[in-house]
Motif scaffolding. Structure first.
Motif, PDB file in Angstrom:
ATOM      1  N   TYR A  83       0.826  -1.208   0.000  1.00  0.00           N
ATOM      2  CA  TYR A  83       0.000   0.000   0.000  1.00  0.00           C
ATOM      3  C   TYR A  83       0.864   1.262   0.000  1.00  0.00           C
ATOM      4  O   TYR A  83       0.600   2.208  -0.749  1.00  0.00           O
ATOM      5  CB  TYR A  83      -0.925  -0.005   1.209  1.00  0.00           C
ATOM      6  N   ARG A  84       1.897   1.284   0.825  1.00  0.00           N
ATOM      7  CA  ARG A  84       2.751   2.473   0.882  1.00  0.00           C
ATOM      8  C   ARG A  84       3.518   2.693  -0.418  1.00  0.00           C
ATOM      9  O   ARG A  84       3.647   3.830  -0.894  1.00  0.00           O
ATOM     10  CB  ARG A  84       3.728   2.341   2.046  1.00  0.00           C
TER      11      ARG A  84
ATOM     12  N   ARG B 134       1.138   4.005  -2.956  1.00  0.00           N
ATOM     13  CA  ARG B 134       0.807   5.401  -2.667  1.00  0.00           C
ATOM     14  C   ARG B 134       1.940   6.333  -3.100  1.00  0.00           C
ATOM     15  O   ARG B 134       1.689   7.406  -3.662  1.00  0.00           O
ATOM     16  CB  ARG B 134       0.529   5.546  -1.173  1.00  0.00           C
TER      17      ARG B 134
ATOM     18  N   LEU C 222      -1.676  -5.731  -4.354  1.00  0.00           N
ATOM     19  CA  LEU C 222      -2.564  -4.958  -3.487  1.00  0.00           C
ATOM     20  C   LEU C 222      -4.017  -5.337  -3.724  1.00  0.00           C
ATOM     21  O   LEU C 222      -4.817  -5.396  -2.781  1.00  0.00           O
ATOM     22  CB  LEU C 222      -2.355  -3.465  -3.741  1.00  0.00           C
TER      23      LEU C 222
ATOM     24  N   ASP D 184      -4.668  -8.707  -2.096  1.00  0.00           N
ATOM     25  CA  ASP D 184      -4.782  -8.604  -0.637  1.00  0.00           C
ATOM     26  C   ASP D 184      -6.203  -8.302  -0.190  1.00  0.00           C
ATOM     27  O   ASP D 184      -6.574  -8.617   0.954  1.00  0.00           O
ATOM     28  CB  ASP D 184      -3.838  -7.521  -0.112  1.00  0.00           C
ATOM     29  N   GLN D 185      -6.985  -7.680  -1.056  1.00  0.00           N
ATOM     30  CA  GLN D 185      -8.366  -7.369  -0.707  1.00  0.00           C
ATOM     31  C   GLN D 185      -9.299  -8.570  -0.885  1.00  0.00           C
ATOM     32  O   GLN D 185     -10.489  -8.464  -0.602  1.00  0.00           O
ATOM     33  CB  GLN D 185      -8.883  -6.202  -1.575  1.00  0.00           C
TER      34      GLN D 185
ATOM     35  N   ILE E 265      -4.754  -3.747   4.552  1.00  0.00           N
ATOM     36  CA  ILE E 265      -3.329  -3.441   4.388  1.00  0.00           C
ATOM     37  C   ILE E 265      -2.537  -4.523   5.102  1.00  0.00           C
ATOM     38  O   ILE E 265      -2.531  -4.604   6.329  1.00  0.00           O
ATOM     39  CB  ILE E 265      -2.993  -2.044   4.940  1.00  0.00           C
TER      40      ILE E 265
ATOM     41  N   PRO F 290      -7.569   4.111   3.201  1.00  0.00           N
ATOM     42  CA  PRO F 290      -7.082   3.585   4.492  1.00  0.00           C
ATOM     43  C   PRO F 290      -8.179   2.992   5.369  1.00  0.00           C
ATOM     44  O   PRO F 290      -7.902   2.129   6.216  1.00  0.00           O
ATOM     45  CB  PRO F 290      -6.443   4.819   5.148  1.00  0.00           C
TER      46      PRO F 290
END
Length: 444
Positions: A17-18, A21, A80, A83-84, A154, A149
């Motif tokens: 995630y970071r 971003r 990412l 991961d969801q 995450i 967020p």
């Protein structure tokens, strides 16, 4: 080399995630710089000092920032998204990967078409059009920083990926026999390898999961070699189409819907997801078999094109331009299916702690294979000037597809799926061995 590095940073340091971003922020910065450069270049004389500074100094910075940000987003976006979906089925994951490729193709097609529109318009329309990427990235960054967020899952980073690989290899290099010898050391049918000696059951300091992760990491590196060769043979047919006759604006739009591989990927994905996949969902072969089938199709189509090239040269035949478009559609569709299958294989077989690193490696390898095939095409066109050059060129790429197909078949039979962590109860094993011993004793 940036893609594996970004993948390792996402795995071990910052998390997906970071990194995503940060990549989105860099892309937003690149679009802002691009918009400013466009406004400056359209309002100053073309040979002024300001124009030279913008073209020679600011534009390269914009490309570097955009390339780094795009790489970060590309490597981490798939992981990412997965991961969801912690409880998703294999069918859902397969569909998600297909739509991920569709999104990449659709975005690339919009970008290519937008660039052609931008090159054909002037004045106020160009100024307004340069704001479109800035607005799009603004919406993405606002949703990314304000909404995601609270909604997104995450996952934590895994800081031991490369360190575990190094420690397992170091232990395997220093130890040739189990540390804890016992009657159960060689109770299995297969003799443990030196890397297996690092497992805790043989006295090593690592769990079964850690050792198998390292073994799977190197297996994926090995099995990606034929995929690299196959991609090299496929890339010239996808990317090296002649652009003659597409110099003006109107012909540029014709190119966007004829020789651009992105529109083919868009249409084929829609047809596959809504028509083909619902009918063949339970009959699809495994991922490695699917890659093998795609490789065989590449070899067959390349052979047919080689035969046609030989016939054209021998009998002076003329083919319709629609035949070139048909071949281009076929190879672009194969490219989509090959890329989707490779991503499915990496996501299914790569260890979770090393998924970002392996995804980055796969993307880098795929891009390098495309460049290698393109460079070979340029070499043939610039060095070879005889009448047999076209046939020789087709023969080389057909041979590459054959070598890649045969090598993939050999490695696919050698490859074994990774072993997850297993419960190893010594007492249970002793009871099973002793019970087997008693059952084999002759009755008195």
């Amino acid at each position: 080399m940036r893609a594996p590095i970004v993948g390792w940073i996402a795995d071990a340091r910052c998390g997906n995630y970071r990194v995503f971003r940060v990549g989105a922020s860099l892309l937003f910065l690149a679009t802002v710089i691009c918009c400013i450069c466009v406004l400056i270049l359209f309002n100053v004389p073309p040979h002024s000092i300001v124009s030279r500074v913008v073209s020679g100094g600011i534009s390269p910075i914009m490309y570097i920032v955009g390339f780094v940000g795009g790489t970060a987003c590309l490597v981490t976006a798939l992981q990412l998204g997965l991961d969801q979906m912690p409880d998703a089925s294999s069918a859902n994951i397969t569909s998600f990967i297909s739509w991920f490729v569709f999104s990449l193709a659709f975005g690339a097609w919009i970008f290519d078409t937008g660039c052609r529109v931008f090159s054909c318009i002037h004045g106020l329309c160009a100024h307004v059009f340069s704001l479109v990427p800035v607005i799009a990235m603004s919406v993405l960054c606002c949703s990314l920083f304000l909404l995601t967020p609270k909604w997104m899952i995450i996952e934590p980073n895994c800081p031991q990926s490369l360190k575990t690989i190094y420690q397992v290899l170091k232990f395997a290099a220093k130890h040739k026999a189990p540390l804890n010898r016992s009657a159960l050391t060689y109770w299995e049918e297969d003799i443990p390898s030196r890397m297996d000696l690092g497992k805790s059951r043989y006295g090593g300091p690592f769990t079964t999961e850690e050792v198998e992760d390292v073994k799977t990491f190197f297996k994926i590196l090995i099995i990606s070699v034929p995929i690299f060769i196959i991609s090299c043979s496929l890339s010239p047919e996808v990317y090296m189409q002649s652009l003659d006759g597409f110099a003006n604006c109107e012909a540029g739009f014709i190119f966007a819907v004829t020789y651009s591989p992105t529109w083919v990927i868009i249409i084929v994905t829609l047809v596959y997801e809504f028509c083909i996949y619902p009918l063949l969902r339970n009959r699809l072969p495994s991922i490695l078999k699917r890659i093998g089938i795609i490789s065989s199709v590449i070899f067959i189509v390349s052979s047919v094109k080689l035969v046609l090239a030989t016939a054209i040269f021998s009998y002076s035949l003329d083919l319709s331009p629609w035949s070139n478009i048909a071949y281009f559609v076929i190879f672009s569709s194969i490219f989509m299916f090959l890329l989707t299958s490779i991503l499915e294989f990496i996501c299914a077989q790569s260890p979770y702690k090393m998924r970002g690193l392996l995804l980055g490696y796969t993307i880098l390898l795929y891009i390098i294979s495309m460049y290698v095939g393109t460079i070979l095409m340029y070499i043939f066109n610039s060095v070879c000037v005889g009448p047999y050059c076209h046939i020789f060129e087709k023969s080389v790429f057909t041979a590459l597809s054959l070598v890649g197909f045969v090598l993939h078949c050999l490695l696919a039979t050698w490859y074994k799926r990774r072993v997850r962590e297993e419960d190893y109860d010594v007492h249970r094993v002793v009871e099973e061995v002793y019970d087997r011993y008693l059952s084999q004793r002759p009755t008195l």
